[in-house]
Design a protein around this motif. Structure first.
Motif, PDB file in Angstrom:
ATOM      1  N   LYS A  11       0.825  -1.199   0.000  1.00  0.00           N
ATOM      2  CA  LYS A  11       0.000   0.000   0.000  1.00  0.00           C
ATOM      3  C   LYS A  11       0.864   1.257   0.000  1.00  0.00           C
ATOM      4  N   SER A  12       1.936   1.272   0.779  1.00  0.00           N
ATOM      5  CA  SER A  12       2.796   2.456   0.811  1.00  0.00           C
ATOM      6  C   SER A  12       3.533   2.624  -0.511  1.00  0.00           C
ATOM      7  N   ALA A  13       3.922   1.519  -1.146  1.00  0.00           N
ATOM      8  CA  ALA A  13       4.596   1.610  -2.442  1.00  0.00           C
ATOM      9  C   ALA A  13       3.639   2.151  -3.501  1.00  0.00           C
ATOM     10  N   LYS A  14       2.395   1.722  -3.449  1.00  0.00           N
ATOM     11  CA  LYS A  14       1.415   2.209  -4.423  1.00  0.00           C
ATOM     12  C   LYS A  14       1.122   3.689  -4.220  1.00  0.00           C
ATOM     13  N   SER A  15       1.007   4.114  -2.973  1.00  0.00           N
ATOM     14  CA  SER A  15       0.749   5.534  -2.721  1.00  0.00           C
ATOM     15  C   SER A  15       1.963   6.382  -3.122  1.00  0.00           C
ATOM     16  N   LEU A  16       3.175   5.869  -2.910  1.00  0.00           N
ATOM     17  CA  LEU A  16       4.379   6.572  -3.349  1.00  0.00           C
ATOM     18  C   LEU A  16       4.404   6.683  -4.871  1.00  0.00           C
ATOM     19  N   ALA A  17       4.017   5.620  -5.553  1.00  0.00           N
ATOM     20  CA  ALA A  17       3.982   5.641  -7.019  1.00  0.00           C
ATOM     21  C   ALA A  17       2.992   6.672  -7.533  1.00  0.00           C
ATOM     22  N   VAL A  18       1.822   6.750  -6.916  1.00  0.00           N
ATOM     23  CA  VAL A  18       0.810   7.729  -7.328  1.00  0.00           C
ATOM     24  C   VAL A  18       1.308   9.149  -7.064  1.00  0.00           C
ATOM     25  N   ARG A  19       1.890   9.360  -5.887  1.00  0.00           N
ATOM     26  CA  ARG A  19       2.419  10.679  -5.534  1.00  0.00           C
ATOM     27  C   ARG A  19       3.532  11.100  -6.498  1.00  0.00           C
ATOM     28  N   ASN A  20       4.462  10.172  -6.791  1.00  0.00           N
ATOM     29  CA  ASN A  20       5.560  10.485  -7.701  1.00  0.00           C
ATOM     30  C   ASN A  20       5.042  10.820  -9.099  1.00  0.00           C
ATOM     31  N   SER A  21       4.101  10.024  -9.599  1.00  0.00           N
ATOM     32  CA  SER A  21       3.553  10.268 -10.936  1.00  0.00           C
ATOM     33  C   SER A  21       2.896  11.639 -11.018  1.00  0.00           C
ATOM     34  N   ALA A  22       2.118  11.992 -10.005  1.00  0.00           N
ATOM     35  CA  ALA A  22       1.430  13.279 -10.003  1.00  0.00           C
ATOM     36  C   ALA A  22       2.433  14.433  -9.935  1.00  0.00           C
ATOM     37  N   ARG A  23       3.429  14.307  -9.089  1.00  0.00           N
ATOM     38  CA  ARG A  23       4.406  15.391  -8.944  1.00  0.00           C
ATOM     39  C   ARG A  23       5.257  15.544 -10.202  1.00  0.00           C
ATOM     40  N   LEU A  24       5.642  14.435 -10.810  1.00  0.00           N
ATOM     41  CA  LEU A  24       6.425  14.516 -12.044  1.00  0.00           C
ATOM     42  C   LEU A  24       5.601  15.134 -13.175  1.00  0.00           C
ATOM     43  N   LYS A  25       4.323  14.770 -13.255  1.00  0.00           N
ATOM     44  CA  LYS A  25       3.452  15.341 -14.283  1.00  0.00           C
ATOM     45  C   LYS A  25       3.321  16.853 -14.091  1.00  0.00           C
ATOM     46  N   GLN A  26       3.109  17.274 -12.846  1.00  0.00           N
ATOM     47  CA  GLN A  26       2.993  18.694 -12.534  1.00  0.00           C
ATOM     48  C   GLN A  26       4.298  19.426 -12.855  1.00  0.00           C
ATOM     49  N   THR A  27       5.427  18.837 -12.499  1.00  0.00           N
ATOM     50  CA  THR A  27       6.727  19.458 -12.754  1.00  0.00           C
ATOM     51  C   THR A  27       6.979  19.630 -14.248  1.00  0.00           C
ATOM     52  N   HIS A  28       6.687  18.588 -15.024  1.00  0.00           N
ATOM     53  CA  HIS A  28       6.902  18.670 -16.463  1.00  0.00           C
ATOM     54  C   HIS A  28       5.986  19.709 -17.107  1.00  0.00           C
ATOM     55  N   LEU A  29       4.770  19.806 -16.622  1.00  0.00           N
ATOM     56  CA  LEU A  29       3.821  20.780 -17.162  1.00  0.00           C
ATOM     57  C   LEU A  29       4.284  22.211 -16.877  1.00  0.00           C
ATOM     58  N   ILE A  30       4.701  22.473 -15.656  1.00  0.00           N
ATOM     59  CA  ILE A  30       5.179  23.814 -15.298  1.00  0.00           C
ATOM     60  C   ILE A  30       6.434  24.160 -16.094  1.00  0.00           C
ATOM     61  N   THR A  31       7.350  23.204 -16.198  1.00  0.00           N
ATOM     62  CA  THR A  31       8.571  23.445 -16.967  1.00  0.00           C
ATOM     63  C   THR A  31       8.239  23.761 -18.418  1.00  0.00           C
ATOM     64  N   LEU A  32       7.353  22.993 -19.001  1.00  0.00           N
ATOM     65  CA  LEU A  32       6.960  23.218 -20.387  1.00  0.00           C
ATOM     66  C   LEU A  32       6.350  24.603 -20.569  1.00  0.00           C
ATOM     67  N   ILE A  33       5.465  24.993 -19.687  1.00  0.00           N
ATOM     68  CA  ILE A  33       4.809  26.306 -19.792  1.00  0.00           C
ATOM     69  C   ILE A  33       5.825  27.432 -19.651  1.00  0.00           C
TER      70      ILE A  33
END
Length: 174
Positions: free
Chosen positions: A4-26
């Motif tokens: 469960k902790s690994a899955k929540s870490l994976a979801v958190r990492n995916s969301a943060r990386l997506k947000q980071t890439h979007l901000i960088t792109l903009i």
């Protein structure tokens, strides 16, 4: 319930990386749009030189933190924690500072590229003060051993007072 902790870490990492890439792109697209249209005076050489480290750090964070899944869609590896202290935290600071600096350059012009030097200047100041503190810590040891000081100068005030009382500490029994 397993991992469960690994899955929540994976979801958190995916969301943060997506947000980071979007901000960088903009931020980078707006800068390039301004550089090629409205503010043609913006120089691309400092942009390329000072944005490359942040882009490399972002790629590195992507490579270590992106979750990996097998063919069936099961989580194979959650990736490293992006909220980890230490070096990862410093990498985020560099990425954020690059974003901030790009926005300041878009607003104020090419002279604002000098603001990028604040981070290395602070790092140099911190290294200098740390080295000075370490030198001061070891300076007394090198001076006492190397110069052959007399015992009175090398002793602390407490040791000198004890010598004046007779050289030994009195033990009281009850």
């Amino acid at each position: 319930m397993a991992q469960k902790s690994a899955k929540s870490l994976a979801v958190r990492n995916s969301a943060r990386l997506k947000q980071t890439h979007l901000i960088t792109l903009i931020v980078h697209l707006v800068f390039l749009l301004l550089a090629f249209t409205l503010r043609r005076s913006l120089k691309l050489t400092p942009y390329l030189a000072l944005s490359a480290p942040a882009l490399a750090l972002e790629y590195w964070l992507e490579s270590i933190a992106r979750p990996r899944y097998d063919a069936q869609g099961n989580l194979r590896k959650a990736g490293e924690d992006l909220d980890a202290p230490g070096l990862t935290e410093f990498f985020w600071d560099m990425i954020y500072w690059t974003w901030i600096n790009l926005v300041v350059v878009m607003i104020m012009g090419n002279r604002a590229w000098w603001a990028y030097l604040v981070v290395p200047a602070y790092a140099g100041y911190a290294a200098f003060t740390t080295a000075r503190g370490v030198k001061g810590m070891f300076g007394g040891m090198a001076g006492a051993a190397g110069e052959g000081d007399t015992s009175a100068q090398a002793q602390s005030k407490r040791q000198q007072k004890m010598e004046a009382r007779g050289g030994q500490q009195k033990v009281r029994y009850r």
